[in-house]
Design a protein around this motif. Structure first.
Motif, mmCIF file in Angstrom:
data_model
loop_
_atom_site.group_PDB
_atom_site.id
_atom_site.type_symbol
_atom_site.label_atom_id
_atom_site.label_comp_id
_atom_site.label_asym_id
_atom_site.label_seq_id
_atom_site.Cartn_x
_atom_site.Cartn_y
_atom_site.Cartn_z
ATOM 1 N N HIS A 89 3.169 -4.221 1.568
ATOM 2 C CA HIS A 89 4.550 -4.516 1.969
ATOM 3 C C HIS A 89 5.515 -4.410 0.787
ATOM 4 N N LEU A 90 5.090 -4.809 -0.410
ATOM 5 C CA LEU A 90 5.975 -4.837 -1.574
ATOM 6 C C LEU A 90 6.059 -3.508 -2.305
ATOM 7 N N ALA A 148 2.027 4.455 -8.148
ATOM 8 C CA ALA A 148 2.450 3.773 -9.375
ATOM 9 C C ALA A 148 2.972 2.372 -9.075
ATOM 10 N N ALA A 149 3.684 2.218 -7.960
ATOM 11 C CA ALA A 149 4.187 0.894 -7.581
ATOM 12 C C ALA A 149 3.042 -0.059 -7.251
ATOM 13 N N THR A 150 2.030 0.432 -6.559
ATOM 14 C CA THR A 150 0.877 -0.415 -6.229
ATOM 15 C C THR A 150 0.143 -0.851 -7.486
ATOM 16 N N ALA A 195 6.342 -13.763 -1.196
ATOM 17 C CA ALA A 195 7.716 -14.002 -0.756
ATOM 18 C C ALA A 195 8.658 -14.084 -1.953
ATOM 19 N N LEU A 196 8.204 -14.706 -3.049
ATOM 20 C CA LEU A 196 9.032 -14.779 -4.251
ATOM 21 C C LEU A 196 9.284 -13.384 -4.820
ATOM 22 N N LEU A 197 8.249 -12.550 -4.867
ATOM 23 C CA LEU A 197 8.415 -11.191 -5.395
ATOM 24 C C LEU A 197 9.333 -10.363 -4.506
ATOM 25 N N ALA A 198 9.220 -10.536 -3.181
ATOM 26 C CA ALA A 198 10.098 -9.800 -2.275
ATOM 27 C C ALA A 198 11.556 -10.188 -2.494
ATOM 28 N N HIS A 199 11.804 -11.477 -2.738
ATOM 29 C CA HIS A 199 13.181 -11.918 -3.007
ATOM 30 C C HIS A 199 13.697 -11.306 -4.302
#
Length: 268
Positions: free
Chosen positions: A157-158, A133-135, A193-197
């Protein structure tokens, strides 16, 4: 002899002042020494020593080069002002290299490695269905903003970070809104990188603990006892609790059924 005897003839045998001229002779090996020996009264040993001394002090430069035929020759250049035009003279005196040789000798610059993505939260239980579901949430972000197109590696990774959000009783729509709202207007250099933050900095708290609800008591339908014809509520579909305990009715059952006569129960 030193360098004076040979020095007074530098322009005579090379014909140069700080840069090679078209008339400069290119002499190689023993032919070079034979030419100088025939021109000056000193012997070959003193001439060779004088050449080495001139080369040490910068008045003479000797480079080995390969001709078009593949032969290696020694190019000798005399300078009246050593050190002033060494670099330019060397570049002008050197024959042009072929493009293939220039490419082979050019310094190879390795591409800089990209920095690793920031760490993301991890769910308490990484169930396959939760990660799937996350993917799907990450794959659908590009429909909201085309700049959020992610590679398979970035999505892998996310995905645990998105699963941690879904684990906190958030719907996929709420997670998608949190990741895509208030994005900067300029192009995103690295959207992953923005989404990971955002997944780390805006992680919501865990929901409060809720005790499991108790199962409400079963309310049996109202029936008439087949033996005493009294109304009762109980699991036994034929006899009330009294008749079932006494075993007087044709449908008597064990007392463990717990049927309650209607008279002993509160009327609805």
């Amino acid at each position: 002899m030193g360098t004076q005897g040979l020095g007074r003839g530098r322009e005579g045998w090379s014909g140069e002042r700080s840069r090679p001229s078209p008339s400069t002779k290119q002499l190689t090996g023993s032919r070079h020494h034979r030419t100088l020996t025939a021109r000056f009264p000193e012997g070959p040993t003193r001439i060779a020593a004088a050449l080495r001394e001139l080369e040490t002090h910068g008045y003479l430069r000797r480079t080995r080069e390969r001709t078009e035929s593949g032969r290696i020759v020694t190019r000798t250049v005399s300078c009246n002002q050593p050190g002033h035009r060494h670099d330019r003279d060397a570049s002008e005196a050197a024959p042009p290299r072929s493009p293939a040789r220039r490419a082979a000798t050019a310094p190879q610059h390795k591409p800089a490695r990209r920095a690793a993505l920031p760490a993301v939260p991890k769910p308490a239980y990484s169930a396959p269905a939760l990660l799937q579901a996350a993917t799907e949430v990450l794959a659908g972000l590009r429909r909201t903003d085309p700049r959020l197109l992610l590679s398979a590696t970035d999505a892998e990774h996310l995905a645990p970070g998105v699963a941690a959000w879904l684990e906190r009783d958030l719907t996929p729509t709420a997670v998608r809104h949190a990741l895509t709202s208030d994005l900067p207007p300029e192009p995103l250099r690295r959207p992953a990188a923005l989404l990971a933050h955002r997944l780390t900095a805006q992680l919501p708290p865990l929901p409060p603990y809720r005790a499991p609800e108790q199962t409400p008591p079963v309310r049996h339908p109202l029936r008439n006892c087949d033996t005493c014809d009294r109304g009762y509520r109980g699991p036994d579909p034929h006899n009330c609790q009294g008749c079932a305990s006494a075993g007087t009715g044709p449908w008597s059952s064990d007392s463990s059924t717990g049927a309650t006569p209607l008279s002993a129960q509160a009327q609805p």
